[in-house]
Write a protein that holds these residues in place. Structure first.
Motif, PDB file in Angstrom:
ATOM      1  N   PRO A 530       0.828  -1.206   0.000  1.00 43.32           N
ATOM      2  CA  PRO A 530       0.000   0.000   0.000  1.00 43.32           C
ATOM      3  C   PRO A 530       0.860   1.252   0.000  1.00 43.32           C
ATOM      4  O   PRO A 530       1.986   1.232   0.487  1.00 43.32           O
ATOM      5  N   ILE A 531       0.322   2.318  -0.540  1.00 44.91           N
ATOM      6  CA  ILE A 531       0.988   3.612  -0.439  1.00 44.91           C
ATOM      7  C   ILE A 531       0.109   4.487   0.436  1.00 44.91           C
ATOM      8  O   ILE A 531      -1.059   4.708   0.131  1.00 44.91           O
ATOM      9  N   VAL A 532       0.663   4.946   1.547  1.00 44.40           N
ATOM     10  CA  VAL A 532      -0.148   5.564   2.592  1.00 44.40           C
ATOM     11  C   VAL A 532      -0.136   7.077   2.433  1.00 44.40           C
ATOM     12  O   VAL A 532       0.926   7.693   2.392  1.00 44.40           O
ATOM     13  N   THR A 533      -1.323   7.658   2.372  1.00 49.58           N
ATOM     14  CA  THR A 533      -1.402   9.119   2.277  1.00 49.58           C
ATOM     15  C   THR A 533      -2.301   9.685   3.368  1.00 49.58           C
ATOM     16  O   THR A 533      -2.723  10.828   3.291  1.00 49.58           O
ATOM     17  N   TRP A 534      -2.633   8.892   4.338  1.00 52.07           N
ATOM     18  CA  TRP A 534      -3.563   9.362   5.353  1.00 52.07           C
ATOM     19  C   TRP A 534      -2.976   9.169   6.739  1.00 52.07           C
ATOM     20  O   TRP A 534      -2.060   8.371   6.936  1.00 52.07           O
ATOM     21  N   ASN A 535      -3.546   9.916   7.703  1.00 51.09           N
ATOM     22  CA  ASN A 535      -3.104   9.761   9.082  1.00 51.09           C
ATOM     23  C   ASN A 535      -3.749   8.530   9.696  1.00 51.09           C
ATOM     24  O   ASN A 535      -4.714   7.995   9.187  1.00 51.09           O
TER      25      ASN A 535
END
Lengths: 549, 345, 217
Positions: A530-535
């Motif tokens: 996954p590529i994480v862009t959220w807190n």
């Protein structure tokens, strides 16, 4: 019967997917030679459950014996061995490995979007070393046990005890290396194996707290290893490292022992805080309140926790100035714990609270940890400690934290991640009932012990003056109830593993990378990193996906 | 038998202060704990999930709240620390007129010795209103002397003395417990403290001492074991003059300065080569294995008893630095002041 | 011949770079735990040294200073050859790598031989703590305490040396099997870190055991 929590909208049962980590390979060898962190987590579950019930059984025997002031079940030597083995098994073979090696092993790589820990083979080696340590300690038990207390104070343990001290010390020493390797693995994993975009401040608090725990594991445990080694050497070669008759200083042993053993209690409680920090946001459907405060508090507890060991020695012969310093620092370490309690509570405020079983355990944790922590404030006050140290007050204090705290959090975590681990749901009503039983049984067992300690009943007494009997009987009654509260989940969880209702991927409809995998997950967790862009805990950002709002 | 229960009885001089502090903390922590519990219950009820897809407002930060709940506990903790410290320092410093009692612990009994020579096992008779200073040592493992009613406890170590003081206020019989696990019969290493009216105590004292006071026993040992051959009080000896030794700063051959407390005196007798006084030779034999802890205690009591008489100054003269024992220079030159009679302490 | 770095890539890692970095972090953490392990002993030693300097000085005087000094030089040489080995691996010079590894192993063996000779000499002088100990100096109990720590700490160090020798032998074998290249030589680097650490510990041991009493001979 098994039910999913009531407020859930009906969802189609997910089709049984292709192979998961449980089914991709079968047979005993595939388990004994696995390098999958999830399977290793389950191996640890088996080990620590065994030691928990073994140590718990000894506790039950002790409590039965203490129904009568002069005892009745055991001679004094046997009683002394019971409390010693209870302490050793519970501290080193249950509490220390419990959450990190079971839930931590299982969930940590998934939470950061990794396929496994940094060093999977080392992880398996950790388990084998743990089992070797456990077997060595069981050998000591079978040969007659030790009667030194889990604290092994010298010169009693080195020059006077005639029990199997060397075997027990060596067993613990070996298990310590298991701890060290686990901590090493976790630290390297968190540093280097996070998914792209997953910055430190986007990590769930579980990771922060487990990371803090791992720091303690790698820094403190070697000192224990060397201290126990010195005990063993003193016994074998009859040299007087800690024996005053041969020039040694018995108080030096205490300094070295507690230098490890105080941080060790933070090894026991930080992972519990980690679990609670996941459960409360999930069942309040809000982010954890004060994310950075809670994250930094975990680190502060770990660091300051190394500076307070002398509070176990206020009357042991340390200087008044040392005592003063340790007392002050002990109050300082209470501050980050208080910060966490307030933040957990504030997380529930204006949330959308659902009292499923994990949440019951988590709220129970907050209440009981608060009581335990506040009694720590009493013990940190020098003038107060003089009276209540070495009494049942201390026993009550640490059981509130370790049992009311860690064990409750462990059970909460087991129930929380159960659907992910097993692919099944547990029976909710029975689970809630057990949680309540545990809570009530626990308080009845240990609250009277605060009073006993204040009244002056010393600890480690196989017999006591009659005026202490009523409170002892209450405590034993509580212990029997508590025992039931522990046995019932053992039974229904084993039942649910096979017969429980099929669990959805995200039964709690919460955030967290681990919930974006199937239940149970495939061996490598994620097909695509996954590529994480959220807190963390960002319900708002994920509300489409979770069908919320 | 006095019950050691939850009332504000003042059995010992610190009991009342202790109880007040303790119960104030109980009230404070109880209030905070109840508040938190109540708030948890309130949130669980008032904010219970009302519909399955509900998403509450995502408030997760409030800096003033964070600052408050860091600062307020910190201030409260500092006060707790300060008061606890005050009580502890009081316990560390016995009042000047306290009476010495020597305690020797062993598996599994307490042996107490009064200065008057009375010995007891597992009991201690004390007068009310008088501060009692316990000088304690163990013959084997670590024990701990615990009188719950007086709110005192102190570990008793092998190899060195530890000390605690208490003052009984209310006459009665109080539990004495060993509070540091010490082996099989740890739970049987218990006894009684008999706090008596001064009159009753005087009567009790009469029935005691067959052999005379502790200090006189010590004096006999001092001669019997040949100490007086080298340690002269009145002139040059091969060993230092021990008059007024107790709690004197002493300079030893490594250059360090140590205070001659009970532990130092005991070490000098049993491990005589461990610390040699500056200017003297390491010729003192060791008495390890020849003297019991009780005999060592008697010698210490004797040395304490022959300190300078009240109001009498130590003789001064050239070389009167720390550790030269009243002007007697260690190179055995002329003493600078005449000997004084052994003064009553 | 397939790229060793690809062959060596473990499945939990995304790329060889991540594997190298993670393994290096792992080794550093391990070395920190070793510092804590020896640190406990150094601390206990310091406590007794401060309270009984005479006995400890006497014990130090009983050491063979020159054997210790030679051993220190020996280990420093071995660290040099190890560094050369790492350099060779970084530049892909496989035969030089093998040579320097072999040299390091042999020099390490010299250290161990001298060490065990010293142990034998101590045994001969009745300085082995326990029932075989005999000493007539005034502070004999603390001379014995000195030797307890001496054997414990140098013994623990020697154990680490022996393990290190095993690791280096394994590295040598892998070098002969062609496992390393300038693209992949992480195990050599990590073995180097470990070896240098063991060397550094020895320098501290030399300082606390051999130097204090040297002037008393």
């Amino acid at each position: 019967m098994a039910t999913i929590s009531i407020a859930e909208p009906p969802r189609p049962a997910p089709a049984r997917p292709r192979l998961n980590y449980l089914t991709e390979k079968t047979g005993l060898m595939s388990w004994l030679f696995t390098t999958d962190h999830k399977r290793i987590g389950l191996l640890y579950v088996l080990s620590i459950t065994f030691f928990f019930f073994f140590g718990g059984f000894f506790a039950l025997l002790m409590r039965l014996h203490l129904l009568l002031p002069q005892g009745w079940l055991f001679g004094h030597e046997t009683y002394n061995k019971l409390f010693s083995m209870h302490g050793i098994m519970m501290v080193w073979f249950f509490l220390i490995p419990s959450i990190p090696n079971t839930l931590g092993n299982f969930v940590l790589p998934m939470m950061i979007g990794a396929k496994d820990l940094a060093f999977p083979k080392l992880n398996l080696l950790s388990w084998y070393i743990f089992m070797l340590g456990g077997l060595t300690t069981l050998y000591a038990l079978v040969r007659g046990g030790v009667d030194t207390g889990w604290t092994f104070y010298t010169p009693f343990s080195t020059s006077y005890s005639t029990t199997f001290v060397i075997a027990a010390a060596v067993g613990i020493l070996i298990a310590g290396f298991s701890s060290i390797l686990t901590g090493l693995n976790f630290i390297a994993t968190v540093h280097r194996m996070r998914a792209p975009g997953l910055t430190w401040y986007r990590l769930p608090i579980f990771i922060w707290s487990t990371y803090a725990t791992s720091l303690i594991l790698v820094l403190a445990t070697p000192v224990l290893a060397i201290t126990l080694a010195m005990i063993a050497i003193e016994r074998v070669f009859q040299v007087g490292i800690f024996d005053p008759a041969l020039g040694g200083d018995p108080v030096l042993f205490q300094h070295m022992f507690w230098f490890y053993s105080h941080p060790a209690v933070y090894i026991m409680v930080l992972p519990a805080m980690a679990v609670v920090s996941e459960i409360i946001p999930t069942f309040s459907r809000k982010p954890i309140f004060g994310y950075k405060a809670v994250a930094f508090s975990s680190m502060a507890i770990a660091i300051i926790g190394f500076l307070v060991w002398g509070h176990h020695m206020f009357v042991a012969g340390e200087s008044a100035y040392a005592a003063m310093t340790f007392s002050l620092l002990s109050y300082m370490v209470a501050i980050p714990s208080a910060i966490k309690v307030f933040n957990w509570t504030a997380t529930m405020y204006k949330g959308s609270v659902q009292l499923d079983t994990p949440m019951l355990y988590a709220i129970g944790f907050v209440a009981l940890f608060t009581i335990g922590g506040m009694t720590g404030l009493f013990l940190a006050a020098l003038g107060i400690d003089v009276h209540v140290t070495d009494t049942y007050f201390v026993i009550a204090h640490f059981h509130y934290i370790m049992v009311g705290g860690t064990v409750m959090a462990f059970l909460g975590g087991v129930h929380y991640w159960w659907p992910k681990i097993s692919g099944k749901m547990y029976p909710e009503f029975l689970a809630k009932l057990s949680a309540l039983t545990v809570f009530l049984g626990f308080n009845l067992t240990f609250f009277p012990q605060f009073i006993l300690g204040y009244m002056g009943m010393p600890r480690r007494y196989a017999a006591y003056p009659p005026e202490f009997q009523v409170l002892n009987v209450l405590s034993t009654a509580g212990a029997s109830i508590l025992g039931v509260g522990y046995v019932v989940p053992l039974i229904y969880l084993i039942w649910a593993w096979k017969y429980g209702e099929r669990a959805p991927d995200n039964p709690w409809r919460t955030t967290g990378l681990e919930w974006k995998t199937p239940s149970p997950p495939p061996k490598h967790n994620f097909d695509v990193t996954p590529i994480v862009t959220w807190n963390a805990y960002d319900f708002e950002a994920q509300k489409e996906e979770l069908q919320l709002g | 038998m006095m019950p050691t229960c939850l009332a504000l009885l003042l059995q010992g001089s610190v009991t009342r202060e202790y109880n007040v502090f303790f119960w104030v903390m109980v009230a404070l922590c109880g209030a905070v704990g109840t508040g938190i519990a109540a708030f948890l219950v309130y949130c669980a009820w008032h904010y219970r999930r009302r519909s399955p897809n509900e998403l509450p407002p995502q408030i997760s930060m409030n800096i003033p709240a964070e600052v408050t709940w860091i600062a307020v506990p910190a201030l409260i903790f500092i006060s707790m620390f300060a008061y606890g410290l005050k009580m502890y320092f009081d316990l560390e410093r016995p009042p000047d007129n306290s009476e010495d009692v020597y305690v020797v612990a062993r598996q599994w009994m307490w042996k107490t010795q009064h200065l008057g020579g009375q010995r007891e096992i597992d009991t201690l008779h004390v007068p009310v209103g008088r501060a009692i200073r316990l000088n304690m040592i163990s013959q084997d493992v670590i024990h701990s002397f615990f009188i719950p009613a007086f709110r005192i406890k102190q570990d008793v170590l092998p190899g060195r003395y530890t000390s605690i003081w208490f003052k009984a206020v209310v006459p009665g019989t109080y539990h004495l417990f060993c509070a540091e696990y010490c082996g099989t019969e740890h739970s049987q290493m218990i006894g009684w403290i008999y706090a008596m009216n001064p009159k009753d105590y005087q009567i009790w004292l009469q029935q005691g001492a067959a052999e005379g006071s502790l200090a006189s026993t010590g004096e006999k040992l001092f001669h019997q074991f040949g100490c007086s051959n080298c340690h002269h009080f009145s002139g040059h000896g091969r060993g230092p003059n021990l008059r007024g030794l107790y709690m004197r700063p002493v300079q030893i051959t490594t250059g360090q300065t140590v205070v001659a407390d009970e532990t130092y005196i005991r070490e000098s007798i049993l491990q005589s080569r461990a610390k040699i006084v500056q200017g003297f030779q390491p010729i003192m034999p060791t008495f390890q294995g020849q003297l019991s802890e009780e005999q060592v205690a008697a010698l210490i009591a004797y040395l304490k008893a022959i300190g300078p008489a009240p109001g009498e100054e130590m003789p001064s003269g050239p070389g009167e630095e720390m550790g030269d024992y009243g002007g007697i220079r260690p190179d055995l030159s002329e003493p600078v002041a005449p000997a004084t009679k052994p003064g009553a302490r | 011949m397939a790229d060793p770095s690809v062959l060596a890539l473990r499945e939990q890692f995304r790329n060889p770079e991540q594997q190298r970095e993670t393994s290096t972090v792992g080794m550093w953490i391990f070395l920190v735990t070793e510092v804590m392990l020896f640190g406990g002993l150094f601390t206990a030693f310091s406590v007794y040294r401060m309270s009984h300097p005479a006995g400890f000085d006497q014990g130090s005087a009983d050491m063979e200073f020159w054997l210790g000094a030679i051993n220190t030089a020996v280990l420093i040489c071995s660290s040099f050859t190890m560094a050369m080995a790492v350099h060779s691996s970084e530049t892909g010079k496989k035969s030089r790598l093998a040579v320097f590894l072999l040299l390091t192993i042999l020099i390490g063996l010299v250290f161990l031989v001298i060490k065990f000779t010293e142990y034998y000499l101590h045994y001969h002088d009745q300085k082995l703590p326990g029932i075989l100990f005999h000493d007539t100096s005034p502070d004999a109990a603390y001379v014995q305490m000195f030797f307890v720590f001496y054997f414990l700490m140098t013994g623990l160090h020697a154990f680490h040396m022996i393990v290190g020798e095993g690791v280096l032998c394994a590295m040598l074998i892998r070098t002969w099997l062609g496992s390393f290249s300038e693209r992949y030589h992480t195990p050599i680097e990590l073995a180097g870190l470990y070896w240098h650490f063991v060397d550094t510990v020895w320098v501290f041991l030399f300082a606390i055991f051999y130097i204090p009493g040297a002037h008393l001979k």
